[in-house]
Design a protein around this motif. Structure first.
Motif, PDB file in Angstrom:
ATOM      1  N   THR A  41      -5.745  -0.617  -1.468  1.00  9.48           N
ATOM      2  CA  THR A  41      -6.391   0.234  -1.929  1.00  9.48           C
ATOM      3  C   THR A  41      -5.557   1.200  -2.794  1.00  9.48           C
ATOM      4  O   THR A  41      -4.893   1.853  -2.141  1.00  9.48           O
ATOM      5  CB  THR A  41      -7.382   0.863  -1.519  1.00  9.48           C
ATOM      6  N   VAL A  42      -5.472   1.371  -4.135  1.00  7.79           N
ATOM      7  CA  VAL A  42      -4.800   2.116  -5.010  1.00  7.79           C
ATOM      8  C   VAL A  42      -5.604   3.455  -5.336  1.00  7.79           C
ATOM      9  O   VAL A  42      -6.888   3.322  -5.840  1.00  7.79           O
ATOM     10  CB  VAL A  42      -4.234   1.407  -6.125  1.00  7.79           C
ATOM     11  N   ARG A  43      -5.449   4.635  -4.875  1.00  6.40           N
ATOM     12  CA  ARG A  43      -6.109   5.821  -5.174  1.00  6.40           C
ATOM     13  C   ARG A  43      -5.654   6.519  -6.161  1.00  6.40           C
ATOM     14  O   ARG A  43      -6.028   7.927  -6.475  1.00  6.40           O
ATOM     15  CB  ARG A  43      -6.370   6.456  -3.863  1.00  6.40           C
ATOM     16  N   HIS A  44      -4.205   6.580  -6.826  1.00  8.14           N
ATOM     17  CA  HIS A  44      -3.483   7.582  -7.717  1.00  8.14           C
ATOM     18  C   HIS A  44      -3.504   6.823  -9.194  1.00  8.14           C
ATOM     19  O   HIS A  44      -3.653   5.495  -9.245  1.00  8.14           O
ATOM     20  CB  HIS A  44      -2.270   7.587  -7.131  1.00  8.14           C
ATOM     21  N   ASP A  45      -3.630   7.717  -9.918  1.00 10.12           N
ATOM     22  CA  ASP A  45      -3.518   7.172 -11.461  1.00 10.12           C
ATOM     23  C   ASP A  45      -2.111   6.660 -11.728  1.00 10.12           C
ATOM     24  O   ASP A  45      -0.965   7.072 -11.177  1.00 10.12           O
ATOM     25  CB  ASP A  45      -3.736   8.551 -12.305  1.00 10.12           C
ATOM     26  N   ARG A  46      -2.155   5.694 -12.708  1.00 10.98           N
ATOM     27  CA  ARG A  46      -1.087   5.172 -13.431  1.00 10.98           C
ATOM     28  C   ARG A  46      -0.251   4.479 -12.491  1.00 10.98           C
ATOM     29  O   ARG A  46       1.243   4.515 -12.628  1.00 10.98           O
ATOM     30  CB  ARG A  46      -0.013   6.514 -14.071  1.00 10.98           C
ATOM     31  N   VAL A  47      -0.678   3.659 -11.667  1.00 14.26           N
ATOM     32  CA  VAL A  47       0.028   2.770 -10.825  1.00 14.26           C
ATOM     33  C   VAL A  47      -0.379   1.279 -11.270  1.00 14.26           C
ATOM     34  O   VAL A  47      -1.361   1.019 -11.263  1.00 14.26           O
ATOM     35  CB  VAL A  47      -0.383   2.937  -9.267  1.00 14.26           C
ATOM     36  N   ALA A  82       0.813  -1.272  -0.235  1.00 16.30           N
ATOM     37  CA  ALA A  82      -0.003  -0.063   0.081  1.00 16.30           C
ATOM     38  C   ALA A  82       0.833   1.304  -0.003  1.00 16.30           C
ATOM     39  O   ALA A  82       0.761   2.195  -0.583  1.00 16.30           O
ATOM     40  CB  ALA A  82      -0.884  -0.164   1.173  1.00 16.30           C
ATOM     41  N   VAL A  83       1.868   1.220   0.986  1.00 21.63           N
ATOM     42  CA  VAL A  83       2.842   2.451   0.959  1.00 21.63           C
ATOM     43  C   VAL A  83       3.666   2.651  -0.331  1.00 21.63           C
ATOM     44  O   VAL A  83       3.982   3.665  -0.996  1.00 21.63           O
ATOM     45  CB  VAL A  83       3.774   2.385   2.107  1.00 21.63           C
ATOM     46  N   ALA A  84       4.093   1.456  -1.024  1.00 21.83           N
ATOM     47  CA  ALA A  84       4.706   1.504  -2.285  1.00 21.83           C
ATOM     48  C   ALA A  84       3.894   2.245  -3.265  1.00 21.83           C
ATOM     49  O   ALA A  84       4.380   3.002  -4.168  1.00 21.83           O
ATOM     50  CB  ALA A  84       5.048   0.256  -2.582  1.00 21.83           C
ATOM     51  N   ALA A 101      -8.470   1.097   3.529  1.00 23.23           N
ATOM     52  CA  ALA A 101      -8.712   0.328   2.204  1.00 23.23           C
ATOM     53  C   ALA A 101     -10.096  -0.125   2.104  1.00 23.23           C
ATOM     54  O   ALA A 101     -10.803  -0.650   3.416  1.00 23.23           O
ATOM     55  CB  ALA A 101      -7.760  -0.889   2.591  1.00 23.23           C
ATOM     56  N   SER A 102     -10.507  -0.210   0.886  1.00 20.79           N
ATOM     57  CA  SER A 102     -11.808  -0.556   0.846  1.00 20.79           C
ATOM     58  C   SER A 102     -12.018  -2.201   1.076  1.00 20.79           C
ATOM     59  O   SER A 102     -11.421  -2.867   0.762  1.00 20.79           O
ATOM     60  CB  SER A 102     -12.096  -0.594  -0.847  1.00 20.79           C
ATOM     61  N   SER A 103     -13.103  -2.548   1.700  1.00 17.31           N
ATOM     62  CA  SER A 103     -13.594  -4.155   1.866  1.00 17.31           C
ATOM     63  C   SER A 103     -14.236  -4.748   0.813  1.00 17.31           C
ATOM     64  O   SER A 103     -14.491  -5.850   0.916  1.00 17.31           O
ATOM     65  CB  SER A 103     -14.486  -4.064   3.127  1.00 17.31           C
ATOM     66  N   GLN A 104     -14.310  -4.165  -0.555  1.00 22.20           N
ATOM     67  CA  GLN A 104     -14.809  -4.553  -1.594  1.00 22.20           C
ATOM     68  C   GLN A 104     -13.897  -5.527  -2.353  1.00 22.20           C
ATOM     69  O   GLN A 104     -14.260  -6.364  -3.000  1.00 22.20           O
ATOM     70  CB  GLN A 104     -15.355  -3.677  -2.450  1.00 22.20           C
TER      71      GLN A 104
END
Length: 655
Positions: free
Chosen positions: A126-132, A98-100, A257-260
């Motif tokens: 959960t990733v919230r940034h574009d282009r990862v 997640a931190v990475a 982080a999303s539980s989905q």
């Protein structure tokens, strides 16, 4: 749960049967103006949403499916080891991943690289940034084991611990073991403020959540006792209690982080207010006239919906009391006064009379997962990889074993791709939406070159899915489905489907929900099945009704018991051409038009092997019947159309 769900489906079928004898219009004409069966010579009717195919059939336009410009080759930006992750040590690597992802995203994107070996995820990421992009070394070399679990005899507050501050924007989330779970309740100082109760579509739910804003209208700031209670069908209950502090000032800076999903790519979703249309949004148009365009600009992503009003549901005889039906998403190319111009044409109508509206949406873009194996160890209703409000996201070279809900899935997604993946089995196969492979509330997405085992419904489209393509897939032990919610203009081509019951499938080769199905509602216009090979225990294609101009072309259907294709309830204007139907029971017709309102249907150049020797039967009559051949039961090769892939043909001839 599975038996109750199947009983509900059966009730829907019985209601449909009653409706078929009582709700037919006297003249059998369609209930709305037909729009989709178009001849190439009818140039005035052709729009940007239509493509004239090499066989003279007018198809939907799939020239802009999948990641725009193709899946990019994303450069490596970091290794998980740089953030504390380590393969093969049995430790939890979720925090490191997640931190990475966050660090790489904050610098503009890139790939977070996982080495060879096994990594463990003890919580969701959960990733919230574009282009990862999360990238392994191949499914045979890099393994991710998702082992998040709720202790069997406990209930826990997710991401909230004793002494934490609760702000107005805090989300309070409760987790409990799902087996036998009947109810979850949250209390503050002994008074309930939120309750979740199991319903028909709850599936294998293990969590519930609510916002804290309402607490500040009832309670003073300061310390309070927060309690969570889980009640089970056997009469047992589990409780957890912590002390929290209500603080009105400031905001909650935690990013739970999303539980989905075990791994979720999460967009911000809908922003701003709804803006109603001032004029009808017309099929094939690339413009919308709105009541105003304040706040909208070129480049914005736009959500478009025609609500399921009582008028529309009466028109389509939709008995489902919930769900999403007429929706599309597109990019604004320019704004002129009250008019927005879109980058793509509308596929369906968006009438003013139903309160059609637009709203800006902010998706996450260009995120992906590549080249690893992902397995879930616990029976929790959680997807393996989820693109939630994701545009131009992808999964490539990923193998998923034993997903909790869906293996890789899009929800409110556009231009996404799943390719060269293998999905093997799911923990939960009861009701409520689970063990699916396909597109749900997604637009112009692509699945290519995948293989699935032991899913319930695969390939699948549901809930307003539109313009999507699933191709060159092999689907073992599952049925193909247009499962719910006015799906339209989707393509299944060059797929191999072997449908058997035992994993939650219905046994049909392909199934489209009927209008009187209270769990799913009807499906919309011009879905296409092209050059597929389908084997099933029951009817090859089962169309529930309200289906306009479906194109069933150049396929082979091998059916143990039942018709090659069965249609009912204003299922009209279909073109059924060039197919091979092998009916082993020798008692069923090639096509059964069950009700007289099945009009405008063309049966052309099909071959029937076995069955009862009849090309068609039922109260309906085909509008065109020519070139069909009847043979004794025997094996027969798949058709070999001159154009093996209508999708590739469109890409090659795109203007």
């Amino acid at each position: 749960m599975k038996k109750a769900y199947l009983r509900f489906i059966l009730i829907g079928y019985l209601v449909t049967t009653v409706f078929m004898t009582e709700g037919v219009a006297e003249d059998n004409r369609p209930l709305w103006e037909a729009q989709y069966k178009i001849r190439p010579s009818e140039t005035a009717r052709l729009t940007a949403a239509d493509v004239v195919g090499p066989d003279g059939i007018v198809y939907p336009n799939w020239t802009r499916c999948g990641v725009q410009g193709g899946i990019p080759a994303v450069k490596a930006a970091a290794r998980i080891e740089e953030f504390g992750g380590k393969a093969d040590d049995a430790g939890d690597d979720a925090a490191a991943l997640a931190v990475a992802c966050r660090a790489v995203g904050e610098k503009g994107g890139g790939a977070v690289v996982l080495g060879a070996g096994t990594y463990y995820l003890d919580r969701q990421v959960t990733v919230r940034h574009d282009r990862v992009v999360i990238r392994g070394q191949g499914a045979e070399r890099t393994r991710l084991i998702f082992r998040y679990a709720v202790p069997e005899k406990e209930v826990v507050f997710y991401g909230l611990k004793g002494g934490d501050k609760v702000h107005r924007d805090t989300m309070i989330e409760l987790h409990s073991a799902p087996t036998g779970l009947a109810k979850m309740r949250m209390e503050l100082d002994g008074k309930p403020f939120y309750t979740w109760e199991r319903g028909q579509h709850s599936g294998n739910t293990f969590w519930c959540r609510t916002g804290a804003r309402g607490l500040f209208r009832t309670y003073k700031e300061g310390r309070h006792r927060l309690k969570g209670v889980a009640e089970y069908r056997d009469g047992s209950r589990r409780e957890a209690e912590i002390e929290v502090e209500l603080v009105a000032a400031g905001g909650d800076r935690r990013e739970l982080a999303s539980s989905q999903g075990a791994i979720t790519f999460l967009g911000k979703g809908y922003v701003g207010n709804r803006i109603k249309l001032a004029e009808d949004g017309r099929r094939g148009a690339k413009r919308l006239v709105l009541e105003h365009t304040r706040g909208l600009k070129a480049g914005d992503c736009l959500y478009i919906e025609g609500p399921a009003t009582a008028r529309w549901k009466t028109l389509t005889q939709n008995a489902c009391k919930w769900g999403l039906y007429r929706v599309y998403e597109a990019v604004i190319e320019k704004v002129e006064g009250q008019t927005v111009w879109l980058g793509q044409p509308l596929r369906i109508e968006f009438p003013v009379i139903d309160g059609s509206y637009v709203r800006e949406v902010k998706p996450i873009q260009y995120g992906g997962v590549e080249d690893f194996y992902l397995e879930q160890t616990e029976n929790l209703w959680i997807s393996s990889v989820l693109f939630d409000h994701g545009w131009n996201c992808w999964a490539k070279g990923v193998r998923v074993k034993k997903c909790g809900r869906y293996p890789v899935y899009g929800r409110a997604a556009k231009w996404c791709e799943i390719r060269e993946c293998v999905f093997d089995d799911a923990w939960f196969k009861g009701g409520g939406g689970t063990a699916y492979t396909g597109w749900d509330r997604c637009w112009d997405c692509l699945i290519e070159d995948i293989e699935t085992f032991k899913m319930r419904h695969a390939p699948l489209f549901q809930w307003a899915a539109s313009g999507n393509v699933i191709r060159r897939g092999v689907f073992h032990e599952s049925d193909g489905q247009w499962h719910a919610g006015w799906t339209n203009e989707n393509l299944i081509e060059q797929c191999v489907i072997t449908s058997v019951r035992g994993h939650g499938g219905y046994g049909y080769g392909m199934w489209a929900s009927p209008p009187q199905d209270q769990a799913h509602g009807p499906n919309g216009p011009r879905n296409v099945v092209y050059n597929c090979d389908v084997r099933s225990e029951k009817t090859g294609v089962w169309l529930g009704g309200m289906n306009e101009n479906w194109l069933i072309l150049y396929n082979r259907f091998v059916v143990e018991k039942g018709e090659g294709l069965s249609a009912r309830v204003f299922s009209f204007d279909h073109i059924i051409r060039g197919n091979v139907f092998i009916l082993r029971d020798q008692r069923s017709p090639m096509v059964r038009l069950l009700t007289a309102d099945c009009t405008g249907i063309e049966l052309v150049d099909n071959a029937l092997y076995g069955g009862d020797g009849k090309v068609w039967a039922g109260k309906g009559r085909p509008a065109v019947e020519k070139g069909n051949a009847v043979h004794r039961l025997s094996g027969a090769k798949r058709p070999a159309p001159a154009v093996a892939s209508i999708y590739e043909w469109q890409q090659a001839h795109a203007k």
